[in-house]
Scaffold this motif. Structure first.
Motif, PDB file in Angstrom:
ATOM      1  N   LEU A 138      -0.763   1.950  -8.876  1.00 64.84           N
ATOM      2  CA  LEU A 138      -1.583   0.960  -9.391  1.00 64.84           C
ATOM      3  C   LEU A 138      -1.001   0.510 -10.585  1.00 64.84           C
ATOM      4  O   LEU A 138      -0.821  -0.835 -10.566  1.00 64.84           O
ATOM      5  N   TYR A 158       0.771  -1.011  -0.094  1.00 65.48           N
ATOM      6  CA  TYR A 158       0.037   0.150  -0.099  1.00 65.48           C
ATOM      7  C   TYR A 158       1.039   1.064  -0.060  1.00 65.48           C
ATOM      8  O   TYR A 158       2.044   1.109   0.331  1.00 65.48           O
ATOM      9  N   GLN A 214      -1.684  -0.526  -3.708  1.00 64.02           N
ATOM     10  CA  GLN A 214      -2.875  -0.153  -3.441  1.00 64.02           C
ATOM     11  C   GLN A 214      -2.853   1.560  -2.905  1.00 64.02           C
ATOM     12  O   GLN A 214      -2.006   1.647  -1.866  1.00 64.02           O
ATOM     13  N   PRO A 215      -3.266   2.257  -3.430  1.00 57.35           N
ATOM     14  CA  PRO A 215      -3.316   3.674  -2.937  1.00 57.35           C
ATOM     15  C   PRO A 215      -4.116   3.989  -1.880  1.00 57.35           C
ATOM     16  O   PRO A 215      -5.271   3.326  -2.151  1.00 57.35           O
ATOM     17  N   VAL A 229      -1.116   8.067  -7.963  1.00 57.35           N
ATOM     18  CA  VAL A 229      -2.061   7.120  -7.937  1.00 57.35           C
ATOM     19  C   VAL A 229      -1.774   6.190  -8.945  1.00 57.35           C
ATOM     20  O   VAL A 229      -1.797   4.956  -8.897  1.00 57.35           O
ATOM     21  N   PHE A 288      -5.624   6.864  -0.946  1.00 61.07           N
ATOM     22  CA  PHE A 288      -5.998   8.348  -1.318  1.00 61.07           C
ATOM     23  C   PHE A 288      -6.567   9.220  -0.483  1.00 61.07           C
ATOM     24  O   PHE A 288      -7.763   9.029  -0.165  1.00 61.07           O
ATOM     25  N   GLU A 309      -9.336  -0.331 -11.921  1.00 58.18           N
ATOM     26  CA  GLU A 309      -8.280   0.349 -11.066  1.00 58.18           C
ATOM     27  C   GLU A 309      -8.887   0.790 -10.038  1.00 58.18           C
ATOM     28  O   GLU A 309      -8.201   0.853  -8.699  1.00 58.18           O
ATOM     29  N   ASP A 334      -8.943  -1.029  -6.506  1.00 58.92           N
ATOM     30  CA  ASP A 334      -7.919  -1.216  -5.716  1.00 58.92           C
ATOM     31  C   ASP A 334      -7.457   0.065  -5.144  1.00 58.92           C
ATOM     32  O   ASP A 334      -6.485   0.052  -4.398  1.00 58.92           O
ATOM     33  N   VAL A 335      -8.365   1.092  -5.089  1.00 59.31           N
ATOM     34  CA  VAL A 335      -7.903   2.439  -4.337  1.00 59.31           C
ATOM     35  C   VAL A 335      -8.909   2.349  -3.205  1.00 59.31           C
ATOM     36  O   VAL A 335      -9.932   1.831  -2.893  1.00 59.31           O
TER      37      VAL A 335
END
Ligand code: PEP
Length: 252
Positions: free
Chosen positions: A117, A90, A122-123, A113, A125, A158, A161-162
């Motif tokens: 990815l 992360y 995994q960001p 970001v 954010f 995508e 995964d955030v």
């Protein structure tokens, strides 16, 4: 069911011996909970050691920042692939200290970001308004702008995964916490914006953490709100005992 994530952001705290002691104490009291993931973000020099200590217990490690470029003449920076080499999975991006102390803007954060990815990180954010923006009634527009800058660059796969962290800047490190109602109002807005970009199925699956003076005595109330799916924690994550209490939140 969304994944709840309790994450520790140590900022520029804890040297090697303190990290060893923290994990010794944390692991002595830690029991995995279904549906709750735990992440710790130490400073960059200790990422690999933190992965060694935390992985056997299923605790994940995050970097606190990274650069969007893959390599090159960027003295002092680290790239996403370098973070990944440490075993961290992360990375915290767009934290208010990065935005307001180090001058990162929405465009830089969007590039970070994307780079995270692309490197299978995994960001986490972060978004959030300043006190004067809240007082001027601009919370919604600030958060919308910050989100759109990133969301317009992603596809649905995508986005899944955030992790999004709503952190009102006036509540970070100040001891002032947003009330669960104030936080829930923004979290609902955030999920609505995600829905607008990617549809309801994606929106329902995204973890939206709250951050800003989360402590043992307010975590239960915050985690009881419908759209609050975790916490990003600074001060109260530095001691294992207090962080364990946050992990063991009781959402009623
Ligand atoms: C943070 O750094 O992300 C944070 C929320 O800090 P604190 O918990 O100390 O307010």
């Amino acid at each position: 069911m969304r994944e709840n994530i309790i994450a520790a952001n140590w900022k520029m705290n804890h040297r090697a011996s303190e990290l060893e002691q923290f994990f010794q104490q944390l692991l002595a009291g830690y029991k995995e909970r279904e549906g709750v993931s735990v992440i710790v973000a130490p400073t960059a020099p200790y990422l690999a050691r933190a992965v060694e200590l935390a992985s056997p217990a299923g605790i994940k490690i995050a970097a606190q920042n990274m650069h969007f470029e893959a390599s090159g003449a960027f003295t002092g920076e680290i790239s996403a692939s370098m973070v990944r080499d440490t075993g961290a999975r992360y990375v915290i991006l767009g934290h208010s200290e990065r935005r307001h102390v180090f001058g990162e803007n929405d465009e830089m954060i969007a590039r970070k970001v994307k780079a995270a990815l692309e490197n299978k990180l995994q960001p986490i954010f972060c978004i959030g308004e300043l006190l004067e923006q809240r007082e001027a009634g601009k919370t919604e527009s600030v958060v919308t702008t910050q989100l759109n800058a990133v969301l317009t660059t992603l596809n649905a796969e995508e986005m899944l995964d955030v992790v999004v962290a709503y952190e009102p800047v006036w509540a970070i490190g100040t001891g002032k916490t947003a009330t669960p109602a104030q936080a829930e109002e923004v979290h609902r807005l955030v999920r609505g914006i995600i829905r607008g970009h990617f549809g309801d199925e994606v929106a329902q699956r995204i973890t939206i953490q709250y951050g800003g003076s989360v402590k043992p005595d307010n975590v239960d109330e915050l985690m009881s709100a419908e759209n609050i799916d975790g916490a990003l924690v600074g001060g109260a994550s530095l001691k294992a005992e207090s962080f364990l209490r946050l992990i063991n939140f009781n959402a009623g």
